[in-house]
Write an enzyme that holds these catalytic residues in place. Structure first.
Site, PDB file in Angstrom:
ATOM      1  N   ARG A  58       0.810  -1.225   0.000  1.00  0.00           N
ATOM      2  CA  ARG A  58       0.000   0.000   0.000  1.00  0.00           C
ATOM      3  C   ARG A  58       0.841   1.271   0.000  1.00  0.00           C
ATOM      4  O   ARG A  58       0.640   2.160  -0.836  1.00  0.00           O
ATOM      5  CB  ARG A  58      -0.915   0.031   1.238  1.00  0.00           C
ATOM      6  CG  ARG A  58      -2.159  -0.798   1.127  1.00  0.00           C
ATOM      7  CD  ARG A  58      -2.539  -1.343   2.492  1.00  0.00           C
ATOM      8  NE  ARG A  58      -1.541  -2.326   2.873  1.00  0.00           N
ATOM      9  CZ  ARG A  58      -1.627  -3.615   2.535  1.00  0.00           C
ATOM     10  NH1 ARG A  58      -2.698  -4.061   1.958  1.00  0.00           N
ATOM     11  NH2 ARG A  58      -0.665  -4.466   2.826  1.00  0.00           N
ATOM     12  N   THR A  59       1.773   1.380   0.947  1.00  0.00           N
ATOM     13  CA  THR A  59       2.500   2.643   1.125  1.00  0.00           C
ATOM     14  C   THR A  59       3.348   2.955  -0.113  1.00  0.00           C
ATOM     15  O   THR A  59       3.361   4.086  -0.603  1.00  0.00           O
ATOM     16  CB  THR A  59       3.385   2.559   2.387  1.00  0.00           C
ATOM     17  OG1 THR A  59       2.580   2.087   3.461  1.00  0.00           O
ATOM     18  CG2 THR A  59       3.959   3.910   2.743  1.00  0.00           C
ATOM     19  N   LYS A  86      24.904  -5.778  -1.518  1.00  0.00           N
ATOM     20  CA  LYS A  86      26.355  -6.068  -1.562  1.00  0.00           C
ATOM     21  C   LYS A  86      27.081  -5.396  -0.401  1.00  0.00           C
ATOM     22  O   LYS A  86      28.301  -5.369  -0.354  1.00  0.00           O
ATOM     23  CB  LYS A  86      26.948  -5.533  -2.869  1.00  0.00           C
ATOM     24  CG  LYS A  86      26.339  -6.100  -4.135  1.00  0.00           C
ATOM     25  CD  LYS A  86      26.984  -5.416  -5.351  1.00  0.00           C
ATOM     26  CE  LYS A  86      26.141  -5.591  -6.589  1.00  0.00           C
ATOM     27  NZ  LYS A  86      26.520  -4.642  -7.651  1.00  0.00           N
ATOM     28  N   ARG A 108      11.237   3.854   3.713  1.00  0.00           N
ATOM     29  CA  ARG A 108      10.797   2.855   4.699  1.00  0.00           C
ATOM     30  C   ARG A 108      12.011   2.036   5.095  1.00  0.00           C
ATOM     31  O   ARG A 108      12.805   1.627   4.238  1.00  0.00           O
ATOM     32  CB  ARG A 108       9.721   1.937   4.127  1.00  0.00           C
ATOM     33  CG  ARG A 108       9.452   0.742   5.035  1.00  0.00           C
ATOM     34  CD  ARG A 108       8.238  -0.025   4.665  1.00  0.00           C
ATOM     35  NE  ARG A 108       7.029   0.735   4.972  1.00  0.00           N
ATOM     36  CZ  ARG A 108       5.808   0.191   4.983  1.00  0.00           C
ATOM     37  NH1 ARG A 108       5.649  -1.076   4.689  1.00  0.00           N
ATOM     38  NH2 ARG A 108       4.762   0.918   5.267  1.00  0.00           N
ATOM     39  N   HIS A 136       4.787   5.699  11.659  1.00  0.00           N
ATOM     40  CA  HIS A 136       4.325   5.570  10.272  1.00  0.00           C
ATOM     41  C   HIS A 136       3.382   6.773  10.062  1.00  0.00           C
ATOM     42  O   HIS A 136       2.168   6.637  10.050  1.00  0.00           O
ATOM     43  CB  HIS A 136       3.596   4.239  10.101  1.00  0.00           C
ATOM     44  CG  HIS A 136       3.299   3.857   8.682  1.00  0.00           C
ATOM     45  ND1 HIS A 136       3.424   4.726   7.619  1.00  0.00           N
ATOM     46  CD2 HIS A 136       2.866   2.673   8.145  1.00  0.00           C
ATOM     47  CE1 HIS A 136       3.079   4.104   6.504  1.00  0.00           C
ATOM     48  NE2 HIS A 136       2.755   2.856   6.795  1.00  0.00           N
TER      49      HIS A 136
HETATM   50  N1   CP Z   1      -0.286   0.017   5.875  1.00  0.00           N
HETATM   51  C1   CP Z   1       0.914  -0.272   5.343  1.00  0.00           C
HETATM   52  O1   CP Z   1       1.927   0.338   5.680  1.00  0.00           O
HETATM   53  O2   CP Z   1       0.880  -1.266   4.412  1.00  0.00           O
HETATM   54  P1   CP Z   1       2.155  -1.743   3.555  1.00  0.00           P
HETATM   55  O3   CP Z   1       3.101  -2.397   4.498  1.00  0.00           O
HETATM   56  O4   CP Z   1       1.613  -2.673   2.514  1.00  0.00           O
HETATM   57  O5   CP Z   1       2.764  -0.507   2.953  1.00  0.00           O
END
Ligand code: CP
Length: 308
Positions: A58-59, A86, A108, A136
């Protein structure tokens, strides 16, 4: 109006005006996304790299789409197929990418604090797309946008956050945001998944009885059990977790009250949420995903235009 921060590292660093500005801007972008032509030229001269050191559906896709809708140029980086595999360091990787004239970094990382470390060493603005068990922020913003859209307000809203609080960056960012915006929060789940400091640190209620926690709230934000972050068993089995803390239709019927169901995804169906609840009439889970694009457009737009 402008954001008070150069980066979006966490909701912890935002003030109430920042959050309101992001939500208002997101509402404008959501209107753009309903048009036949869903694209605006706002970030035509901006280049953004999406650095994903941890898996995401999603993100990652939501940021990519938000960037395209804003006409930005984008680069996508997946650690598993890069020279990070590496042994290249995070800082070397980012400095090499920035030397190609990249303006903004979306990142991320499985390490809590990785974007904060990067912010001390690079000139570009950084958006935290999830760092370990810390924060998040764009998830909390899209959750807030979705709640505001559904209820017309955040102030005074009663929100129960259910599940694996200990390992959840979504819970952390939601608690910061909901507290700043005047919502009331109850944390629910097994004692082993709720850190002891949380009640005092966030001024939240803690309730170990799921039925009571659901009967109290307007909306339940249900979290995934993050087995990948648990070094030792914190409950006896997924089956027993489901029996005590899984949300089923019969559980919702027993509280005799309609509550809105949210989940950041990915869902462990049959563990924290049964399918007929996840896909039921009171679920806004896919609205959350839809709203994520507008919210991320707002964040990128506001950060990129902060110095102008
Ligand atoms: N909600 C969320 O962060 O989903 P993903 O890990 O799929 O990005």
């Amino acid at each position: 109006m402008k954001l008070s921060t150069k980066h979006l590292l966490g909701i912890k660093d935002l003030n109430r005006d920042d959050i309101q500005l992001i939500l208002t801007t997101a509402a404008q972008f959501k209107e753009v996304l309903q048009r036949p032509v869903k694209k605006v030229p706002s970030l035509r001269d901006v280049t953004i790299v999406n650095l994903f050191y941890e898996n995401s559906t999603r993100t990652r896709m939501s940021f990519e789409l938000a960037e395209r809708r804003l006409s930005a140029d984008t680069l996508n980086f997946a650690a598993s197929s890069s020279s990070a595999a590496k042994g290249e360091t995070l800082l070397d990787t980012v400095n090499n990418i920035l030397s190609m004239k990249v303006d903004l970094v979306v990142m991320r990382h499985s390490a809590s604090g990785a974007p904060h470390f990067l912010a001390q060493h690079i000139p570009a603005a950084i958006v935290n797309a999830g760092d370990g068990i810390n924060e998040h922020p764009t998830q909390a913003l899209l959750d807030a946008f979705s709640m505001q859209e559904k209820f017309g307000k955040l102030e005074g809203l009663k929100v129960t956050i259910v599940g694996d609080i200990m390992h959840s960056r979504v819970a952390m960012s939601n608690m910061y945001l909901l507290q700043k915006m005047g919502a009331e929060v109850t944390i629910a789940g097994p004692p082993t998944l709720i850190p002891k400091y949380i009640q005092e640190a966030f001024n939240v209620r803690v309730e170990y009885n799921l039925q009571k926690a659901l009967a109290w709230c307007d909306v339940a934000n249900v979290l995934r059990i993050q087995l990948e972050r648990q070094n030792q068993p914190l409950f006896s089995s997924l089956r027993e977790y489901n029996l005590a803390y899984g949300i089923s239709r019969s559980m919702l019927e027993s509280i005799n009250k309609e509550i809105v169901i949210m989940h950041p995804g990915p869902i462990n169906r049959g563990v924290e949420l049964d399918s007929d609840v996840a896909d039921g009439p009171h679920s806004i889970i896919l609205d959350q995903v839809e709203n994520g694009v507008a919210v991320r457009m707002a964040v990128l737009y506001l950060l990129a235009n902060r110095d102008q």
